[in-house]
Design a protein around this motif. Structure first.
Motif, PDB file in Angstrom:
ATOM      1  N   PRO A  52     -13.198  14.551  19.028  1.00 55.93           N
ATOM      2  CA  PRO A  52     -13.410  14.659  17.581  1.00 55.93           C
ATOM      3  C   PRO A  52     -14.679  15.417  17.200  1.00 55.93           C
ATOM      4  CG  PRO A  52     -13.859  12.437  18.342  1.00 55.93           C
ATOM      5  CD  PRO A  52     -13.276  13.184  19.503  1.00 55.93           C
ATOM      6  N   ASN A  53     -15.663  15.503  18.080  1.00 53.44           N
ATOM      7  CA  ASN A  53     -16.928  16.155  17.735  1.00 53.44           C
ATOM      8  C   ASN A  53     -17.081  17.540  18.345  1.00 53.44           C
ATOM      9  OD1 ASN A  53     -17.735  13.878  16.336  1.00 53.44           O
ATOM     10  ND2 ASN A  53     -18.610  12.943  18.166  1.00 53.44           N
ATOM     11  N   ASP A  54     -16.102  18.031  19.080  1.00 56.40           N
ATOM     12  CA  ASP A  54     -16.245  19.302  19.773  1.00 56.40           C
ATOM     13  C   ASP A  54     -16.476  20.464  18.825  1.00 56.40           C
ATOM     14  OD1 ASP A  54     -16.078  18.099  22.186  1.00 56.40           O
ATOM     15  OD2 ASP A  54     -13.996  18.638  22.566  1.00 56.40           O
ATOM     16  N   ASP A  55     -15.728  20.554  17.724  1.00 61.62           N
ATOM     17  CA  ASP A  55     -15.910  21.669  16.790  1.00 61.62           C
ATOM     18  C   ASP A  55     -17.302  21.632  16.172  1.00 61.62           C
ATOM     19  OD1 ASP A  55     -13.392  22.708  17.245  1.00 61.62           O
ATOM     20  OD2 ASP A  55     -12.469  21.456  15.699  1.00 61.62           O
ATOM     21  N   ARG A  56     -17.773  20.457  15.839  1.00 64.93           N
ATOM     22  CA  ARG A  56     -19.106  20.308  15.238  1.00 64.93           C
ATOM     23  C   ARG A  56     -20.187  20.726  16.236  1.00 64.93           C
ATOM     24  NH1 ARG A  56     -21.770  17.253  11.086  1.00 64.93           N
ATOM     25  NH2 ARG A  56     -23.899  18.007  11.231  1.00 64.93           N
ATOM     26  N   LEU A  57     -20.047  20.316  17.484  1.00 62.29           N
ATOM     27  CA  LEU A  57     -21.037  20.655  18.495  1.00 62.29           C
ATOM     28  C   LEU A  57     -21.076  22.155  18.768  1.00 62.29           C
ATOM     29  CD1 LEU A  57     -20.503  17.732  21.009  1.00 62.29           C
ATOM     30  CD2 LEU A  57     -22.482  18.124  19.560  1.00 62.29           C
ATOM     31  N   ASP A  60     -22.957  23.776  15.679  1.00 62.45           N
ATOM     32  CA  ASP A  60     -24.369  23.438  15.497  1.00 62.45           C
ATOM     33  C   ASP A  60     -25.259  24.455  16.194  1.00 62.45           C
ATOM     34  OD1 ASP A  60     -23.952  21.263  13.940  1.00 62.45           O
ATOM     35  OD2 ASP A  60     -24.221  19.789  15.545  1.00 62.45           O
TER      36      ASP A  60
END
Length: 65
Positions: A52-57, A60
């Motif tokens: 779930p956080n891969d796109d955000r990471l 960034d």
């Protein structure tokens, strides 16, 4: 005990490290992956499930940039 049954140390001119001769009964040729094997590994890595956080990471930007 024959001398051929042991590895020998070979000095390499201009190098700090020595090299060993191949051990008896071994194949000194390196294992090289074929192109199809490398492509399959790259394709399976790109198809890996995303969290779930891969796109955000990925988006960034670290503060030191």
């Amino acid at each position: 005990m024959g001398d051929e049954s042991r590895q020998r140390i070979v000095r390499v001119p201009g190098s700090r490290r020595a090299r060993l001769t191949p051990a008896p009964g071994t194949d000194p040729a390196p294992d090289v992956a074929t192109d199809s094997t490398a492509k399959d590994a790259a394709a399976s890595a790109s198809r890996a499930a995303k969290g779930p956080n891969d796109d955000r990471l990925i988006q960034d930007i670290p503060p030191h940039y």
